[in-house]
Design an enzyme around this catalytic site. Sequence first.
Site, PDB file in Angstrom:
ATOM      1  N   GLN A 180       0.819  -1.222   0.000  1.00  0.00           N
ATOM      2  CA  GLN A 180       0.000   0.000   0.000  1.00  0.00           C
ATOM      3  C   GLN A 180       0.849   1.267   0.000  1.00  0.00           C
ATOM      4  O   GLN A 180       0.336   2.360  -0.261  1.00  0.00           O
ATOM      5  CB  GLN A 180      -0.927   0.022   1.225  1.00  0.00           C
ATOM      6  CG  GLN A 180      -2.034  -1.013   1.186  1.00  0.00           C
ATOM      7  CD  GLN A 180      -3.119  -0.691   0.165  1.00  0.00           C
ATOM      8  OE1 GLN A 180      -3.364   0.463  -0.195  1.00  0.00           O
ATOM      9  NE2 GLN A 180      -3.785  -1.725  -0.321  1.00  0.00           N
ATOM     10  N   HIS A 202      -0.643  -3.820  -9.272  1.00  0.00           N
ATOM     11  CA  HIS A 202      -1.993  -3.273  -9.486  1.00  0.00           C
ATOM     12  C   HIS A 202      -2.447  -2.313  -8.400  1.00  0.00           C
ATOM     13  O   HIS A 202      -3.536  -1.754  -8.487  1.00  0.00           O
ATOM     14  CB  HIS A 202      -3.004  -4.409  -9.680  1.00  0.00           C
ATOM     15  CG  HIS A 202      -3.365  -5.187  -8.450  1.00  0.00           C
ATOM     16  ND1 HIS A 202      -4.540  -4.975  -7.791  1.00  0.00           N
ATOM     17  CD2 HIS A 202      -2.726  -6.159  -7.764  1.00  0.00           C
ATOM     18  CE1 HIS A 202      -4.618  -5.815  -6.744  1.00  0.00           C
ATOM     19  NE2 HIS A 202      -3.523  -6.541  -6.716  1.00  0.00           N
ATOM     20  N   CYS A 326     -10.803  -8.851   0.372  1.00  0.00           N
ATOM     21  CA  CYS A 326     -10.778 -10.290   0.613  1.00  0.00           C
ATOM     22  C   CYS A 326     -11.762 -10.686   1.709  1.00  0.00           C
ATOM     23  O   CYS A 326     -12.238 -11.805   1.749  1.00  0.00           O
ATOM     24  CB  CYS A 326      -9.383 -10.734   1.020  1.00  0.00           C
ATOM     25  SG  CYS A 326      -8.095  -9.825   0.201  1.00  0.00           S
TER      26      CYS A 326
HETATM   27  C1  LIG Z   1      -3.383  -6.045  -2.081  1.00  0.00           C
HETATM   28  C2  LIG Z   1      -2.433  -6.346  -0.985  1.00  0.00           C
HETATM   29  C3  LIG Z   1      -1.688  -7.531  -0.978  1.00  0.00           C
HETATM   30  C4  LIG Z   1      -1.857  -8.602  -2.031  1.00  0.00           C
HETATM   31  O1  LIG Z   1      -1.370  -8.215  -3.280  1.00  0.00           O
HETATM   32  P1  LIG Z   1      -1.824  -9.045  -4.572  1.00  0.00           P
HETATM   33  O2  LIG Z   1      -0.967  -8.498  -5.662  1.00  0.00           O
HETATM   34  O3  LIG Z   1      -3.279  -8.732  -4.774  1.00  0.00           O
HETATM   35  O4  LIG Z   1      -1.573 -10.474  -4.296  1.00  0.00           O
HETATM   36  C5  LIG Z   1      -0.802  -7.742   0.052  1.00  0.00           C
HETATM   37  N1  LIG Z   1      -0.639  -6.834   1.024  1.00  0.00           N
HETATM   38  C6  LIG Z   1      -1.323  -5.680   1.057  1.00  0.00           C
HETATM   39  C7  LIG Z   1      -1.087  -4.708   2.148  1.00  0.00           C
HETATM   40  C8  LIG Z   1      -2.253  -5.397   0.055  1.00  0.00           C
HETATM   41  O5  LIG Z   1      -2.945  -4.264   0.101  1.00  0.00           O
END
Ligand SMILES: *Cc1c(COP(=O)(O)O)cnc(C)c1O
Length: 390
Positions: A180, A202, A326
């Site tokens: 993040q 992403h 999730c």
């Molecule tokens: C979205 C997220 C993930 C997972 O990343 P993906 O690329 O979707 O597997 C892990 N840690 C944090 C803090 C996230 O926000």
Amino acid sequence: MNKTIYMDNAATTATRPEVLEAMLPYFGQTFGNPSSIHGVGREARKAVEAARKQVADSIGAEAREVFFTAGGSESDNWAIRCACAAMAKKGKHIITSAIEHHAVLHTCQAMEKEGYRVTYLPVDEDGLVSVKDVEAAIADDTVLITIMTANNEIGTIQPIAEIGEVAKARGVLFHTDAVQAIGAIPVNVNDLKVDMLSMSGHKFHGPKGVGVLYIRKGVRISNLIHGGAQERGFRAGTENLPAIVGIGKAIELAVAELPEYAQRMTALRDRLIDGLTAAIPDIRLNGHRTKRLPANVNISIRYLEGESILMRLDLAGIEASSGSACTSGSLDPSHVLLAIGLPHEIAHGSLRLSLGMDNTPEEVETVISELPKIVKNLRAMSPLTPEHLR
Ligand SMILES: *Cc1c(COP(=O)(O)O)cnc(C)c1O
């Protein structure tokens, strides 16, 4: 239909046009396998190595310390499982926090089943981990500390550099999930004193299904996928060429634009917080007021269910989240909101509005005028609402 107002950028972001444009040739004429000796293979190899350098330069690392993965979750799993495996002789103790993303928490729980001891540090009411607690938790058999840079639900930014200092002094490996944080706050692996760092394309307007694990040179970690010699033998499999080109371009743009972006998002965020707080009685802001991601707003709206607010917002063309993407769809309240001490019924009525580069001041004003109407309406129907708020 009018364009929707997308305020769920902590779940995912739109791939920006410059990134898409950079990726396109690698689906087409430059399709080569980076391991091939011929021309189109060499072109592909050049593109992968250019992207590796873009990522490295963006976080103060060397290119050889950057390993491409299939996303943030994979990077987190790799860092935890394989750093511990390489350190097996030293011990079987891991330190983490109670508010990590499930990619970290569930991996730690899996490690417990394999005989590891895991300390889940509590956080204060703002979601902050105490550096003293980290230090006190370190034992002779501690092999890894993994604490996220910034929380995906409540936006709280942890004292990573101070934790890194402690980890270094005590000779314990330190990993941070910076998924993040990248593109939102400055991230430099040397300033933060981390040994490993996870990111995901992403979350900063790059493509899905691609991430990075930064591994400081000299750190011993076992390999994630056995097979070919890709990623210096640590993560076999033909590279996801277009996505790797995309994450390189996305991080370069995000870091170049960071000061302007952070300033603009902070202004929108603060207007949203102030506007909603003024218009809706009995709400609270979750997460630290200032040690906070520039684009994160998380509020609890008493007497209501987050899900019903989300559905009404969606009908009004406003896309948000009630926790992490999730966990929505499950009835359990967010582990993060429980960890900051919210009672179940208040944790249930929480809403995350995560801003992004495409949001405008007009959109923020629309949310400030629409959300209070929705809350008033839902509260009028809720049996939990006290009389004076009906
Ligand atoms: C979205 C997220 C993930 C997972 O990343 P993906 O690329 O979707 O597997 C892990 N840690 C944090 C803090 C996230 O926000």
